[in-house]
Motif scaffolding. Sequence first.
Motif, PDB file in Angstrom:
ATOM      1  N   SER A  86      12.095 -34.040 -42.181  1.00 57.67           N
ATOM      2  CA  SER A  86      11.107 -32.763 -41.492  1.00 57.67           C
ATOM      3  C   SER A  86      11.096 -32.228 -42.409  1.00 57.67           C
ATOM      4  O   SER A  86      11.204 -31.835 -43.107  1.00 57.67           O
ATOM      5  CB  SER A  86      12.087 -32.292 -40.644  1.00 57.67           C
ATOM      6  N   CYS A  87       9.142 -31.582 -42.461  1.00 56.66           N
ATOM      7  CA  CYS A  87       9.081 -30.020 -43.267  1.00 56.66           C
ATOM      8  C   CYS A  87       8.692 -29.428 -42.452  1.00 56.66           C
ATOM      9  O   CYS A  87       9.314 -29.147 -41.008  1.00 56.66           O
ATOM     10  CB  CYS A  87       7.096 -31.274 -43.931  1.00 56.66           C
ATOM     11  N   ALA A  88       9.141 -27.834 -42.503  1.00 61.94           N
ATOM     12  CA  ALA A  88       9.627 -26.572 -42.469  1.00 61.94           C
ATOM     13  C   ALA A  88       9.065 -25.293 -43.649  1.00 61.94           C
ATOM     14  O   ALA A  88       8.583 -25.520 -44.206  1.00 61.94           O
ATOM     15  CB  ALA A  88      10.897 -26.559 -42.393  1.00 61.94           C
ATOM     16  N   ALA A  89       8.485 -24.010 -42.916  1.00 64.30           N
ATOM     17  CA  ALA A  89       7.424 -24.082 -43.628  1.00 64.30           C
ATOM     18  C   ALA A  89       7.607 -22.843 -42.614  1.00 64.30           C
ATOM     19  O   ALA A  89       7.989 -21.680 -41.826  1.00 64.30           O
ATOM     20  CB  ALA A  89       5.774 -23.292 -42.942  1.00 64.30           C
ATOM     21  N   ARG A  90       7.623 -21.145 -44.257  1.00 68.48           N
ATOM     22  CA  ARG A  90       7.820 -20.086 -43.887  1.00 68.48           C
ATOM     23  C   ARG A  90       7.023 -19.677 -45.259  1.00 68.48           C
ATOM     24  O   ARG A  90       6.555 -19.544 -45.832  1.00 68.48           O
ATOM     25  CB  ARG A  90       9.034 -19.669 -43.438  1.00 68.48           C
ATOM     26  N   VAL A  91       6.896 -17.856 -44.316  1.00 74.10           N
ATOM     27  CA  VAL A  91       5.870 -17.379 -45.965  1.00 74.10           C
ATOM     28  C   VAL A  91       6.503 -17.151 -46.453  1.00 74.10           C
ATOM     29  O   VAL A  91       7.805 -16.827 -46.885  1.00 74.10           O
ATOM     30  CB  VAL A  91       5.386 -15.088 -44.638  1.00 74.10           C
ATOM     31  N   LEU A  92       5.733 -17.368 -48.166  1.00 68.53           N
ATOM     32  CA  LEU A  92       6.337 -16.722 -49.559  1.00 68.53           C
ATOM     33  C   LEU A  92       7.466 -17.416 -49.630  1.00 68.53           C
ATOM     34  O   LEU A  92       6.612 -19.069 -49.472  1.00 68.53           O
ATOM     35  CB  LEU A  92       7.346 -15.674 -49.270  1.00 68.53           C
ATOM     36  N   LEU A  93       8.245 -17.459 -50.274  1.00 68.27           N
ATOM     37  CA  LEU A  93       9.322 -19.017 -50.536  1.00 68.27           C
ATOM     38  C   LEU A  93      10.696 -18.686 -50.200  1.00 68.27           C
ATOM     39  O   LEU A  93      11.193 -17.940 -50.092  1.00 68.27           O
ATOM     40  CB  LEU A  93       9.555 -18.314 -51.981  1.00 68.27           C
ATOM     41  N   PRO A  94      11.174 -19.781 -49.044  1.00 66.71           N
ATOM     42  CA  PRO A  94      12.513 -20.158 -48.475  1.00 66.71           C
ATOM     43  C   PRO A  94      12.881 -20.851 -49.689  1.00 66.71           C
ATOM     44  O   PRO A  94      12.601 -21.324 -50.166  1.00 66.71           O
ATOM     45  CB  PRO A  94      11.550 -20.713 -46.734  1.00 66.71           C
ATOM     46  N   GLY A  95      14.610 -20.359 -49.108  1.00 68.09           N
ATOM     47  CA  GLY A  95      15.356 -21.014 -50.238  1.00 68.09           C
ATOM     48  C   GLY A  95      15.498 -22.587 -49.660  1.00 68.09           C
ATOM     49  O   GLY A  95      14.936 -22.835 -48.285  1.00 68.09           O
ATOM     50  N   ARG A  96      16.961 -22.798 -49.477  1.00 71.69           N
ATOM     51  CA  ARG A  96      17.997 -24.394 -48.904  1.00 71.69           C
ATOM     52  C   ARG A  96      18.172 -23.854 -47.819  1.00 71.69           C
ATOM     53  O   ARG A  96      18.535 -25.169 -46.795  1.00 71.69           O
ATOM     54  CB  ARG A  96      18.300 -24.402 -50.230  1.00 71.69           C
ATOM     55  N   ASN A  97      18.640 -22.879 -47.263  1.00 72.57           N
ATOM     56  CA  ASN A  97      18.574 -23.158 -45.410  1.00 72.57           C
ATOM     57  C   ASN A  97      17.925 -22.991 -44.498  1.00 72.57           C
ATOM     58  O   ASN A  97      16.872 -22.776 -44.916  1.00 72.57           O
ATOM     59  CB  ASN A  97      19.647 -21.391 -45.729  1.00 72.57           C
ATOM     60  N   PRO A  98      17.880 -24.044 -44.291  1.00 70.70           N
ATOM     61  CA  PRO A  98      16.610 -24.773 -42.985  1.00 70.70           C
ATOM     62  C   PRO A  98      16.770 -23.379 -41.703  1.00 70.70           C
ATOM     63  O   PRO A  98      15.797 -22.556 -41.603  1.00 70.70           O
ATOM     64  CB  PRO A  98      17.904 -25.625 -41.784  1.00 70.70           C
ATOM     65  N   ASN A  99      17.610 -22.645 -42.110  1.00 68.94           N
ATOM     66  CA  ASN A  99      18.144 -21.143 -40.890  1.00 68.94           C
ATOM     67  C   ASN A  99      16.553 -20.042 -41.492  1.00 68.94           C
ATOM     68  O   ASN A  99      16.673 -19.001 -40.196  1.00 68.94           O
ATOM     69  CB  ASN A  99      18.646 -20.513 -40.852  1.00 68.94           C
ATOM     70  N   GLU A 100      16.715 -20.263 -43.122  1.00 68.28           N
ATOM     71  CA  GLU A 100      15.429 -19.339 -42.801  1.00 68.28           C
ATOM     72  C   GLU A 100      13.341 -19.736 -42.910  1.00 68.28           C
ATOM     73  O   GLU A 100      12.945 -18.734 -43.224  1.00 68.28           O
ATOM     74  CB  GLU A 100      15.225 -20.019 -44.684  1.00 68.28           C
ATOM     75  N   TYR A 101      13.764 -20.826 -42.665  1.00 66.90           N
ATOM     76  CA  TYR A 101      12.472 -21.113 -41.922  1.00 66.90           C
ATOM     77  C   TYR A 101      11.919 -20.751 -40.350  1.00 66.90           C
ATOM     78  O   TYR A 101      12.754 -21.095 -39.584  1.00 66.90           O
ATOM     79  CB  TYR A 101      11.838 -22.577 -42.215  1.00 66.90           C
TER      80      TYR A 101
END
Length: 123
Positions: free
Chosen positions: A95-110
């Motif tokens: 699965s791909c995921a996105a969020r503004v700017l640079l997210p980390g390795r934690n899926p909860n950040e997306y």
Amino acid sequence: QVQLVESGGGLVQAGASLRLSCAVSGRTFSSSGVGWFRQAPGKEREFVARISWRGSVTDVADSVKGRFTISRDNAKNTAYLQMNSLKPEDTAVYSCAARVLLPGRNPNEYDYWGQGTQVTVSS
């Protein structure tokens, strides 16, 4: 509204290559970091790779380093995961995921997620 659609999965033999695509709709793609994750049956979701909004920062998990490469084409609103030398242990839903700017390795950040695409590697 941001939508992500993965494609490119399939059934391949060990040693083969696949390229996954993540098509993103919405105006925020060019300013969004993208991550790829995978989940095998009975296992937790696992970080695979991430890329910053300009593509200047990339990061891949140790388990796929040297075999997988993440990239993006902002003109096409698409991110890619090139997977080479596939192994049976790479079998999972990706699965791909996105969020503004640079997210980390934690899926909860997306903030946004696609539905996923199945990758099956036979031995």
